[in-house]
Design an enzyme around this catalytic site. Structure first.
Site, PDB file in Angstrom:
ATOM      1  N   HIS A 114       0.763  -1.260  -0.144  1.00 57.56           N
ATOM      2  CA  HIS A 114      -0.098  -0.155  -0.035  1.00 57.56           C
ATOM      3  C   HIS A 114       1.038   1.193  -0.085  1.00 57.56           C
ATOM      4  CE1 HIS A 114      -3.995   1.348   0.297  1.00 57.56           C
ATOM      5  NE2 HIS A 114      -3.836   2.347   0.885  1.00 57.56           N
ATOM      6  N   ASP A 171      -7.599   4.605   9.326  1.00 54.36           N
ATOM      7  CA  ASP A 171      -9.184   4.540   8.438  1.00 54.36           C
ATOM      8  C   ASP A 171      -9.368   3.179   7.901  1.00 54.36           C
ATOM      9  OD1 ASP A 171      -9.929   6.986   9.849  1.00 54.36           O
ATOM     10  OD2 ASP A 171      -9.045   8.126   8.209  1.00 54.36           O
ATOM     11  N   GLU A 281     -11.554  13.284  13.657  1.00 53.64           N
ATOM     12  CA  GLU A 281     -10.913  13.599  12.418  1.00 53.64           C
ATOM     13  C   GLU A 281     -11.632  14.652  11.938  1.00 53.64           C
ATOM     14  OE1 GLU A 281      -9.834  10.482   9.711  1.00 53.64           O
ATOM     15  OE2 GLU A 281      -8.715   9.408  11.070  1.00 53.64           O
TER      16      GLU A 281
END
Length: 496
Positions: A114, A171, A281
């Site tokens: 990623h 997240d 957030e």
């Protein structure tokens, strides 16, 4: 458990895949049991072949494996390794790091791939897949020991069976434990518990010299501090012991709209300093005219047994959002953690997951967060973010971030700003333009006392890295010299 030897002949659909048997140092190529060198050339008879150590897993040199390891989620940088190790055990990693170290071959660990800018790639070296190291041990008290390849989603499911949870999540939870612990691991719970680095009580690592070492705050503490957030420069994480906390059964999720940036940031700051919510957030999105001037504060209150039943009046007191546009919903705790799953599935179905992702991730000093964020947002248009792209902006508490390699601005409440861009991978002109924009944005932030959060795509030099690590640089450099003296590990970061 070691992998079954017969798996060698089933990988990637090959009925009789050639097995690597050694390395030809003269031509610096891997040699297979059918007499071929990596790359397809027939190997001439030679006495220089250096035998491969016995492995529980497999060393892959087929084109499909090499091509996969030469790419990542960014789809921008492509460096082709000479081989990929799919380990059947930690012992395989020890053996192959030693083997490569003795021959001057670079080694790059890769979790879920990623990364966005080639950080887990190596040209002509060895990529070590950590995904097979996915074992999750038994929960013991308030800790659990897991393999580096375990996904945070799997860890959450396993610990929730005991009413416990890791305190901090990114997240997107389909990331590997070893991957996020190498860079930081920030999320909406960071203002309460620090980064994911701050929840680690012990690490098991393989150093660049091929030593298997267990380290902690009291045992090989220099290595422990250098590995957590150290970008893979001293050792490969193969296992971690994580601290756990009581998990809620349900949470209350608040999405509060704002039209003014300074008010939005001030309310966020108030919430994290007062500690009203377990998660805070925020997102910035484009208004109808294309300008990024719409703000949503996202906050979550944990219910029993992790906290009291949420009281809306008390939790929202004094906030200056638009009450008419507020969205409040109750949901299960794991459903909250996994809330991005449907969106990710939609991106994959639309093919957008395979787009280029030249991400910008920076930390802003809190005292200048408003003008800095305004300046960066002013330069953004919809084409600079792209379909499926997201802009995140939320505060952290510096006192909670205790690991020295995770660099933060010298401010009690820094803000993380992430422009998670997407653009067609074949559009090199746009990719280059956005990379240049990332560099310009970084320099603006740096000159105001900010830093990058090193998960994005900002062109960086070795000198930039020395400036980035600042007072922590001597610690990292000393650990590198001690534990990876030949400098074979994780060259894609470009730190040394």
């Amino acid at each position: 458990m070691p992998l079954e030897p017969t798996r060698r002949n089933a990988l990637h659909g090959f009925a009789a895949m050639a097995v690597v048997i050694g390395f030809d140092p003269l031509n610096r190529l891997w040699v297979t049991d059918d007499g071929r060198q990596e790359g397809g050339a027939r190997r001439a008879a030679s006495d220089t072949l250096e035998a491969l150590p016995p492995l529980d897993g497999t060393l892959l040199v087929d084109e499909a494996s090499l091509a996969a390891a030469a790419d990542d989620y960014g789809h921008i940088v492509h460096r082709t390794p000479s081989a990929v190790l799919r380990p059947g055990s930690v012992a395989d990693i020890v053996a192959m790091v030693r083997y490569c170290n003795a021959r001057g071959l670079k080694v790059a660990p890769r979790g879920q791939g990623h990364t966005t800018y080639g950080q887990a790639q190596t040209e002509g070296g060895l990529v070590v897949e950590t995904s097979p190291l996915d074992r999750i041990g038994q929960v013991s008290g308030n800790t659990v020991t897991v393999g580096a390849g375990a996904l945070w989603s799997s860890v959450a499911k396993a610990t929730l069976a005991h009413g416990l949870t890791p305190p901090v999540f990114t997240d997107y939870i389909e990331l590997s434990v070893g991957g996020t612990l190498s860079v930081g691991g920030l999320g909406g719970q960071t203002h309460r518990h620090g980064s994911q680095l701050d929840t680690v009580t012990e690490l098991k690592v393989v150093t660049g010299a091929g030593e298997l070492i267990t380290c902690s705050p009291t045992r090989r503490a220099d290595l422990f501090r250098a590995v957590l957030g150290g970008l893979g420069q001293c050792a490969i994480i193969v296992g971690a012991t994580l601290r756990l906390v009581t998990a809620p059964e349900t949470v209350r999720h608040y999405q509060l709209p704002y039209s003014d940036l300074e008010t939005f940031l001030a309310d966020q700051r108030r919430l994290v300093t007062e500690g009203r919510f377990s998660y805070v957030e925020g997102q910035v999105s484009a208004a109808e005219d294309g300008s990024f001037t719409t703000y949503v504060l996202e906050a979550v209150a944990y219910g029993p047994p992790a906290g009291p039943a949420p009281d809306d009046t008390q939790l929202l007191a004094g906030l200056r959002h638009d009450p008419a546009g507020a969205q409040i919903a109750d949901m299960g705790y794991y459903a909250f953690l996994d809330r991005l799953a449907a969106g990710v599935a939609a991106l994959k179905e639309a093919g957008l997951w395979d787009w280029a992702h030249p991400w910008l991730n920076v930390m802003l000093p809190g005292d200048s967060a408003a003008p800095l964020a305004a300046s960066l947002l002013q330069d953004l248009g919809p084409d600079d973010v792209g379909p499926g792209g997201v802009v995140l902006l939320y505060p952290l508490l510096r006192e909670r971030l205790r690991q020295p390699m995770l660099r933060t601005p010298d401010d009690p409440v820094p803000y993380l700003m992430s422009v998670l861009r997407a653009c067609p991978p074949g559009d090199t002109a746009t990719v280059d333009r956005l990379l240049a924009a990332n560099r310009t944005a970084y320099e603006t932030v740096r000159d105001s006392g900010g830093l990058q959060y090193p998960v994005g795509s900002i062109p960086f030099t070795a000198a930039d890295w020395r400036d980035h690590f600042g007072p922590a640089w001597p610690q990292l450099a000393a650990a590198r010299k001690c534990y990876d003296p030949r400098g074979v590990l994780t060259p894609g970061q470009g730190v040394f």
